[in-house]
Motif scaffolding. Structure first.
Motif, PDB file in Angstrom:
ATOM      1  N   UNK A 232       0.961  -1.084   0.102  1.00 28.98           N
ATOM      2  CA  UNK A 232       0.001  -0.013  -0.121  1.00 28.98           C
ATOM      3  C   UNK A 232       0.897   1.217  -0.170  1.00 28.98           C
ATOM      4  N   UNK A 233       2.027   1.257   0.327  1.00 35.29           N
ATOM      5  CA  UNK A 233       3.002   2.360   0.173  1.00 35.29           C
ATOM      6  C   UNK A 233       2.992   2.709  -1.286  1.00 35.29           C
ATOM      7  N   UNK A 234       3.135   1.631  -2.137  1.00 36.13           N
ATOM      8  CA  UNK A 234       3.117   1.680  -3.553  1.00 36.13           C
ATOM      9  C   UNK A 234       1.995   2.308  -4.063  1.00 36.13           C
ATOM     10  N   UNK A 235       0.660   1.776  -3.722  1.00 37.60           N
ATOM     11  CA  UNK A 235      -0.624   2.283  -4.054  1.00 37.60           C
ATOM     12  C   UNK A 235      -0.849   3.792  -3.675  1.00 37.60           C
ATOM     13  N   UNK A 236      -0.280   4.218  -2.610  1.00 30.99           N
ATOM     14  CA  UNK A 236      -0.323   5.555  -1.866  1.00 30.99           C
ATOM     15  C   UNK A 236       0.557   6.417  -2.863  1.00 30.99           C
ATOM     16  N   UNK A 237       1.510   6.032  -3.554  1.00 30.38           N
ATOM     17  CA  UNK A 237       2.428   6.775  -4.502  1.00 30.38           C
ATOM     18  C   UNK A 237       1.696   7.032  -5.791  1.00 30.38           C
ATOM     19  N   UNK A 238       0.978   6.059  -6.255  1.00 31.00           N
ATOM     20  CA  UNK A 238       0.188   6.219  -7.494  1.00 31.00           C
ATOM     21  C   UNK A 238      -0.871   6.996  -7.392  1.00 31.00           C
ATOM     22  N   UNK A 239      -1.711   6.980  -6.130  1.00 29.12           N
ATOM     23  CA  UNK A 239      -2.860   7.785  -6.046  1.00 29.12           C
ATOM     24  C   UNK A 239      -2.420   9.266  -5.798  1.00 29.12           C
ATOM     25  N   UNK A 240      -1.540   9.318  -4.939  1.00 29.10           N
ATOM     26  CA  UNK A 240      -0.914  10.475  -4.560  1.00 29.10           C
ATOM     27  C   UNK A 240      -0.681  11.410  -5.957  1.00 29.10           C
ATOM     28  N   UNK A 241      -0.022  10.761  -6.735  1.00 23.74           N
ATOM     29  CA  UNK A 241       0.565  11.501  -7.998  1.00 23.74           C
ATOM     30  C   UNK A 241      -0.915  11.909  -8.893  1.00 23.74           C
ATOM     31  N   UNK A 242      -2.029  10.963  -8.932  1.00 16.86           N
ATOM     32  CA  UNK A 242      -3.124  11.391  -9.614  1.00 16.86           C
ATOM     33  C   UNK A 242      -3.864  12.294  -8.959  1.00 16.86           C
ATOM     34  N   UNK A 243      -3.992  12.437  -7.481  1.00 11.81           N
ATOM     35  CA  UNK A 243      -4.300  13.570  -6.746  1.00 11.81           C
ATOM     36  C   UNK A 243      -3.590  14.781  -7.176  1.00 11.81           C
ATOM     37  N   UNK A 244      -2.388  14.881  -7.156  1.00  6.69           N
ATOM     38  CA  UNK A 244      -1.680  15.978  -7.388  1.00  6.69           C
ATOM     39  C   UNK A 244      -1.998  16.634  -8.910  1.00  6.69           C
ATOM     40  N   UNK A 245      -2.130  15.529  -9.737  1.00  5.45           N
ATOM     41  CA  UNK A 245      -2.541  16.183 -11.023  1.00  5.45           C
ATOM     42  C   UNK A 245      -3.778  16.478 -11.064  1.00  5.45           C
TER      43      UNK A 245
ATOM     44  N   UNK B  80       9.419   9.325  -8.843  1.00  2.23           N
ATOM     45  CA  UNK B  80       9.699  10.015  -7.782  1.00  2.23           C
ATOM     46  C   UNK B  80       8.859   9.695  -6.714  1.00  2.23           C
ATOM     47  N   UNK B  81       7.484   9.763  -6.879  1.00  4.67           N
ATOM     48  CA  UNK B  81       6.481   9.381  -5.689  1.00  4.67           C
ATOM     49  C   UNK B  81       6.720   8.143  -5.328  1.00  4.67           C
ATOM     50  N   UNK B  82       6.791   7.058  -6.228  1.00  2.98           N
ATOM     51  CA  UNK B  82       6.981   5.737  -6.093  1.00  2.98           C
ATOM     52  C   UNK B  82       8.072   5.544  -5.101  1.00  2.98           C
ATOM     53  N   UNK B  83       9.497   6.136  -5.360  1.00  2.51           N
ATOM     54  CA  UNK B  83      10.685   5.935  -4.707  1.00  2.51           C
ATOM     55  C   UNK B  83      10.456   6.388  -3.253  1.00  2.51           C
ATOM     56  N   UNK B  84      10.202   7.401  -3.150  1.00  3.39           N
ATOM     57  CA  UNK B  84      10.046   7.933  -2.051  1.00  3.39           C
ATOM     58  C   UNK B  84       8.895   7.588  -1.107  1.00  3.39           C
ATOM     59  N   UNK B  85       7.574   7.225  -1.249  1.00  9.53           N
ATOM     60  CA  UNK B  85       6.503   6.411  -0.654  1.00  9.53           C
ATOM     61  C   UNK B  85       7.172   4.936  -0.583  1.00  9.53           C
ATOM     62  N   UNK B  86       7.651   4.307  -1.273  1.00 11.62           N
ATOM     63  CA  UNK B  86       7.727   2.895  -1.335  1.00 11.62           C
ATOM     64  C   UNK B  86       8.913   2.476  -0.470  1.00 11.62           C
ATOM     65  N   UNK B  87       9.991   3.109  -0.813  1.00 11.29           N
ATOM     66  CA  UNK B  87      11.428   3.038  -0.148  1.00 11.29           C
ATOM     67  C   UNK B  87      11.320   3.447   1.359  1.00 11.29           C
ATOM     68  N   UNK B  88      10.582   4.797   1.324  1.00 13.56           N
ATOM     69  CA  UNK B  88      10.328   5.394   2.896  1.00 13.56           C
ATOM     70  C   UNK B  88       9.570   4.313   3.545  1.00 13.56           C
TER      71      UNK B  88
END
Length: 411
Positions: free
Chosen positions: A112-125, A137-145
């Motif tokens: 769900x860290x991965x899912x959060x990144x995808x949805x965050x990018x969509x929300x930002x758009x 970048x969203x995927x790296x920050x959210x999933x790795x963090x």
């Protein structure tokens, strides 16, 4: 089932019901959690340059912080119910209560860290944050963090489980506040550290692809796990965590749009994790207590709270004032010691208490009725209650904090 039954070997005898010891455990756990979360807020305030450079990073914060609390807080609640029901055994085998919960929690947190990144990018758009980070970048920050933070929060949760067996702690009292707010402390720095791997072009893209692939493999393996407990937890958790992430992203949008105000009063940025974590922890405690009562047959889960549920509700409401006041004091002291900007202490306290009062009213309503509804529909309230409560309170808390800032005149 009697609430005074003898617990299995390795766990002390537990009595379920309100007591001074319960109140003391809750208050100590909440105050420790608030202080830890303040350190996370201090990291956030110190990362002003990163927040400006990687636009959209603040959008991830409520969701990433809440995800750790949702996953591991629900795990602690399930273990607390098992302890009171007499089915708890302190072993870490994959087919055991503790081991199975750890496997499920780790898989859910990573996926769900991965899912959060995808949805965050969509929300930002969708909401017009045109300068936001790329999807990679969203995927790296959210999933790795998230991976780093989950490993640390998982160790803390295991430590509390071991402590409950050794010292007689009630997991319903200590897990929600400590997991939620330690998640605040660990997740925020983990995101900031992971942000160093973002913005590196093809290298970040390659890392993002690897993290996505690994997350999908882990989620599918957990979903189809031969161990019944692991698969059941994962399958029941996926829908509610999906809803929770959407709610948290709305909270993130609320905060991201107030970034300039928060950077102009950094003491309030320090307060942010402690405030949201404190509200979520209060709701988590109430959810855990109610869930255990429903499982043990001590409450019939009726639309109007029983006397037993009412006692737990009152105790949580009484805890709200010292929790939010401590958060305000800690944020002010941290800002003064580190040279951060901010309004006078009286204004910070007014913001915290006003917003805290609004959040506490929502704590009671959301915690009771989400837990009651899950139980009455035959779902596990330990799995459904805490994610819905903490995420809803992130959204409500973000709005309440902004409204209080405007009302007090600091925004």
């Amino acid at each position: 089932m009697s609430p005074d039954r003898r617990a299995p070997a390795g766990l002390p005898r537990l009595r379920y019901g309100p007591s001074r010891a319960d109140a003391g455990q809750r208050l100590v756990a909440l105050l420790i959690g608030v202080l830890f979360a303040t350190l996370g807020g201090l990291v956030l305030a110190a990362a002003e340059g990163t927040l400006v450079e990687l636009s959209g990073l603040l959008l991830l914060v409520p969701g990433a912080v809440a995800l750790r609390g949702n996953v591991f807080g629900a795990m602690g609640s399930r273990l607390g119910t098992a302890a009171h029901a007499g089915t708890f055994r302190l072993n870490f085998r994959p087919d055991g209560v503790v081991g199975g919960n750890l496997l499920a929690a780790g898989a859910l947190s990573l996926a769900f860290s991965m899912v959060l990144a995808v949805l965050a990018k969509g929300t930002a758009t969708v909401f017009g944050l045109s300068r936001s980070m790329t999807l990679a970048d969203f995927l790296v920050v959210s999933t790795l963090g998230g991976l780093v933070a989950s490993a640390a929060v998982g160790l803390v949760t295991v430590g509390m489980v071991v402590g409950s067996a050794r010292f007689g702690w009630d997991l319903d009292n200590v897990t929600a506040p400590l997991v939620t707010t330690i998640g605040d402390l660990l997740t925020v720095p983990a995101l900031v550290v992971a942000a160093a791997a973002a913005g590196r072009g093809s290298a970040s893209t390659a890392l993002a692809v690897a993290l996505v692939g690994g997350s999908l493999v882990v989620l599918v393996a957990a979903w189809r796990a031969p161990i019944e407990e692991v698969g059941r937890i994962v399958r029941q958790s996926v829908p509610v965590l999906g809803v929770a992430i959407v709610i948290d992203l709305l909270a993130g949008i609320t905060i991201e749009r107030r970034l300039d105000d928060l950077l102009g009063a950094e003491a309030l940025l320090i307060l942010l994790p402690a405030f949201l974590g404190g509200a979520g922890a209060l709701g988590g405690i109430l959810c855990s207590r109610l869930s255990t009562q429903f499982h043990l047959g001590l409450d019939d889960a009726t639309p109007l709270p029983s006397r037993a549920s009412g006692r737990d509700i009152r105790s949580v409401v009484l805890l709200a004032v010292p929790v939010f006041a401590t958060g305000a004091a800690a944020a002010h002291v941290a800002a003064e010691l580190t040279g951060q900007t901010g309004p006078a202490f009286g204004q910070i306290l007014a913001v915290a208490l006003l917003a805290g009062g609004m959040a506490t009213a929502c704590v009671v309503l959301i915690a009771y009725y989400s837990t009651m509804a899950a139980f009455r529909f035959g779902l596990d309230p330990d799995t459904y209650g805490i994610p819905l409560v903490t995420s809803s309170l992130d959204l409500v808390g973000a709005f309440a904090l902004v409204l209080a800032m405007v009302a007090v005149g600091v925004a």
